[in-house]
Design a protein around this motif. Structure first.
Motif, short mmCIF file in Angstrom:
data_model
loop_
_atom_site.label_atom_id
_atom_site.label_comp_id
_atom_site.label_asym_id
_atom_site.label_seq_id
_atom_site.Cartn_x
_atom_site.Cartn_y
_atom_site.Cartn_z
N VAL A 1 51.02 31.55 45.09
CA VAL A 1 50.60 31.32 43.71
C VAL A 1 50.02 32.58 43.07
O VAL A 1 49.96 32.67 41.83
N SER A 2 49.62 33.55 43.87
CA SER A 2 49.09 34.79 43.31
C SER A 2 50.21 35.71 42.84
O SER A 2 49.98 36.57 41.98
N GLY A 3 51.40 35.57 43.41
CA GLY A 3 52.50 36.47 43.08
C GLY A 3 53.60 35.83 42.28
O GLY A 3 54.62 36.46 42.01
N THR A 4 53.42 34.58 41.89
CA THR A 4 54.45 33.85 41.15
C THR A 4 53.89 33.42 39.81
O THR A 4 52.77 32.88 39.74
N ASP A 5 54.65 33.66 38.74
CA ASP A 5 54.18 33.22 37.44
C ASP A 5 54.00 31.71 37.45
O ASP A 5 54.83 30.96 37.98
N VAL A 6 52.93 31.26 36.83
CA VAL A 6 52.60 29.83 36.89
C VAL A 6 53.69 28.98 36.23
O VAL A 6 53.87 27.81 36.60
N SER A 7 54.44 29.52 35.28
CA SER A 7 55.52 28.74 34.67
C SER A 7 56.60 28.38 35.68
O SER A 7 57.21 27.31 35.60
N GLU A 8 56.84 29.26 36.66
CA GLU A 8 57.79 28.97 37.73
C GLU A 8 57.24 27.87 38.64
O GLU A 8 57.98 26.97 39.08
N LEU A 9 55.94 27.93 38.91
CA LEU A 9 55.32 26.91 39.77
C LEU A 9 55.37 25.53 39.09
O LEU A 9 55.65 24.52 39.75
N VAL A 10 55.11 25.50 37.81
CA VAL A 10 55.16 24.24 37.07
C VAL A 10 56.56 23.65 37.11
O VAL A 10 56.75 22.45 37.37
N ALA A 11 57.57 24.48 36.85
CA ALA A 11 58.95 24.01 36.84
C ALA A 11 59.35 23.43 38.19
O ALA A 11 59.99 22.38 38.27
N GLU A 12 58.96 24.09 39.26
CA GLU A 12 59.29 23.60 40.60
C GLU A 12 58.58 22.28 40.88
O GLU A 12 59.13 21.37 41.51
N SER A 13 57.36 22.14 40.39
CA SER A 13 56.60 20.91 40.62
C SER A 13 57.26 19.71 39.95
O SER A 13 57.21 18.60 40.47
N PHE A 14 57.86 19.93 38.78
CA PHE A 14 58.57 18.85 38.10
C PHE A 14 59.84 18.48 38.87
O PHE A 14 60.32 17.35 38.76
N GLN A 15 60.37 19.41 39.64
CA GLN A 15 61.61 19.15 40.36
C GLN A 15 61.38 18.40 41.67
O GLN A 15 62.21 17.59 42.09
N CYS A 16 60.25 18.62 42.33
CA CYS A 16 60.02 18.15 43.70
C CYS A 16 59.26 16.83 43.75
O CYS A 16 58.38 16.56 42.94
N SER A 17 59.58 16.06 44.78
CA SER A 17 58.87 14.79 45.00
C SER A 17 57.56 14.98 45.76
O SER A 17 56.63 14.19 45.60
N HIS A 18 57.51 16.01 46.60
CA HIS A 18 56.34 16.23 47.46
C HIS A 18 55.82 17.66 47.28
O HIS A 18 56.60 18.61 47.26
N LEU A 19 54.50 17.76 47.16
CA LEU A 19 53.85 19.06 47.04
C LEU A 19 52.89 19.23 48.22
O LEU A 19 52.18 18.30 48.60
N VAL A 20 52.88 20.43 48.78
CA VAL A 20 51.87 20.81 49.76
C VAL A 20 51.09 21.97 49.16
O VAL A 20 51.67 23.01 48.81
N LEU A 21 49.79 21.79 49.01
CA LEU A 21 48.93 22.80 48.41
C LEU A 21 47.99 23.33 49.48
O LEU A 21 47.25 22.57 50.10
N ALA A 22 48.02 24.64 49.68
CA ALA A 22 47.19 25.28 50.71
C ALA A 22 46.38 26.39 50.05
O ALA A 22 46.96 27.27 49.40
N ALA A 23 45.05 26.34 50.20
CA ALA A 23 44.22 27.33 49.52
C ALA A 23 42.90 27.55 50.25
O ALA A 23 42.34 26.62 50.84
#
Length: 401
Positions: free
Chosen positions: A291-313
């Protein structure tokens, strides 16, 4: 020199593209540029559907003049008052002093906010269901508030079965001669930009998009002319299906997105181990992002596409890593819902990032957070491999259902 294309016998594309702009709305990266679409109807009365951004004003003027071929401009329909579509309104009124503006009442108020010039006397204010005859064509005006501004309307041309859809059904990406969806490989070359455009710009307003889709379903539409991206005359079903999913926040696919924040690589390592375990479980559709190296707009678009998210921080200053927090707050602002989420947290002396991620997720609609947050202390320990494996098994089983 002008660059126009005939869309129908009496409808001409007079827009253009900007390949120099680096960020749309000074926010979203657009490495492939963006088009600003404008259309000119040459009926007994001439009608211009929207103007363009002033960055392509020279091309626009030449296109409009060439398409008119000596005729005057009678009407200018304003569907949406964002400056990338309304920047040339007053300039066009000066060039064509007989032209009238056709717009919603809210749009007329916004024109006064953007421009000091009084255009009231030249305005034809329309409301839901109003019609305008231009000769052979009859334009039907349909209000589409909050798709994605409150003044937005769309226009349906009855004889040609064409919908002028404002920002709806648009996409990032400059056009290169081929302006129709059946002239390009949209699914492979354009869909990612269409998804990123919708999810980041319109994504919050799913209910309003659903209202517009219901209105559109009552119309016999054979062509859609949006303000950005290709004109749709081929596979309209492809785009309508995506809009149905995106606007109801239904995942496009059973797939896993692993989004991680990492400071020194330890949280990233745990994410990579989990990805390998998912692959061993037979999960083939896995996307990973730092998430530090990817524009957040790309992350949002992928989240709309996927059924499952794994968030690690990791924990950061007693809270959540700032880039992960920004990402989650964007998802909340854009109204993402109906997802299953697993959490991995890390902290050397106080791993609390999982608690902060869960709090944001629980404030969103219909988000299922899996039990058993995997909590690292500095790095992944041998004894925690079983917890990661159990998490991989649970996600794989859900995907296989």
């Amino acid at each position: 020199m002008y660059a126009i294309r005939k869309i129908q016998e009496d409808l001409v594309y007079v827009g253009g593209s900007d390949r120099r702009l680096s960020r749309f709305e000074n926010l979203f990266p657009i490495p492939r540029g963006v088009s600003y679409n404008s259309y000119l109807l040459l009926d007994e009365k001439t009608v211009l559907f929207d103007t363009v951004d002033d960055s392509i004003s020279r091309q626009f003027y030449e296109n409009v003049e060439a398409a008119l071929a000596g005729r005057t401009l009678d009407y200018m329909v304003v569907h949406h008052m964002e400056p990338d579509h309304c920047s040339m309104i007053v300039a066009l009124l000066h060039r064509y002093p007989e032209a009238k503006i056709v717009c919603s009442a809210k749009a007329l108020t916004m024109i006064a906010q953007f421009y000091a010039e009084d255009v009231q006397a030249r305005a034809l204010v329309v409301a839901e269901g109003d019609k305008l005859s231009t000769g052979k064509h009859t334009l039907h005006f349909v209000m589409a508030p909050m798709v994605h501004w409150p003044e937005v309307m769309v226009t349906y041309d009855e004889p040609s079965k064409t919908l002028f859809s404002a920002d709806a059904f648009g996409t990032f990406g400059a056009l290169a001669g081929n302006i129709f969806d059946d002239e390009i490989d949209f699914d492979s070359a354009w869909m990612s930009d269409a998804r990123r455009y919708y999810t980041n710009i319109v994504g919050k307003y799913g209910a309003q998009v659903q209202a517009l889709l219901k209105k559109a379903a009552a119309l016999d539409i054979e062509m859609i002319c949006p303000l950005h991206g290709p004109v749709w005359r081929g596979n309209l079903g492809l785009l309508l299906d995506k809009y149905q999913k995106w606007s109801t926040y239904e995942p496009e696919d059973k797939r896993v997105m692993i989004a991680y924040a990492t400071m020194y690589g330890n949280t990233e390592n745990a994410a990579c181990v989990l990805a390998g375990m998912l692959a061993d479980c037979g999960v083939h559709k896995i996307a990973m992002y730092d998430v530090s190296g990817t524009d957040v707009s790309e992350l949002v678009a992928e989240s709309f596409q996927c059924s499952h998210l794994v968030l690690a921080a990791p924990t950061y200053n007693g809270g959540l890593h700032p880039r992960m927090e920004t990402f989650l707050n964007d998802l909340k602002a854009l109204n993402l819902q109906n997802r299953t989420v697993a959490l991995i947290e890390n902290g050397t002396w106080a791993p609390v990032s999982g608690r902060h991620m869960k709090a944001i997720l629980e404030s969103m609609k219909n988000m299922t957070v899996l039990d058993g947050t995997v909590a690292l202390k500095s790095s992944l320990a041998e004894g925690q491999l079983g917890a990661l494996a159990a998490l991989a098994d649970e996600i794989a089983a859900q995907l296989a259902e």
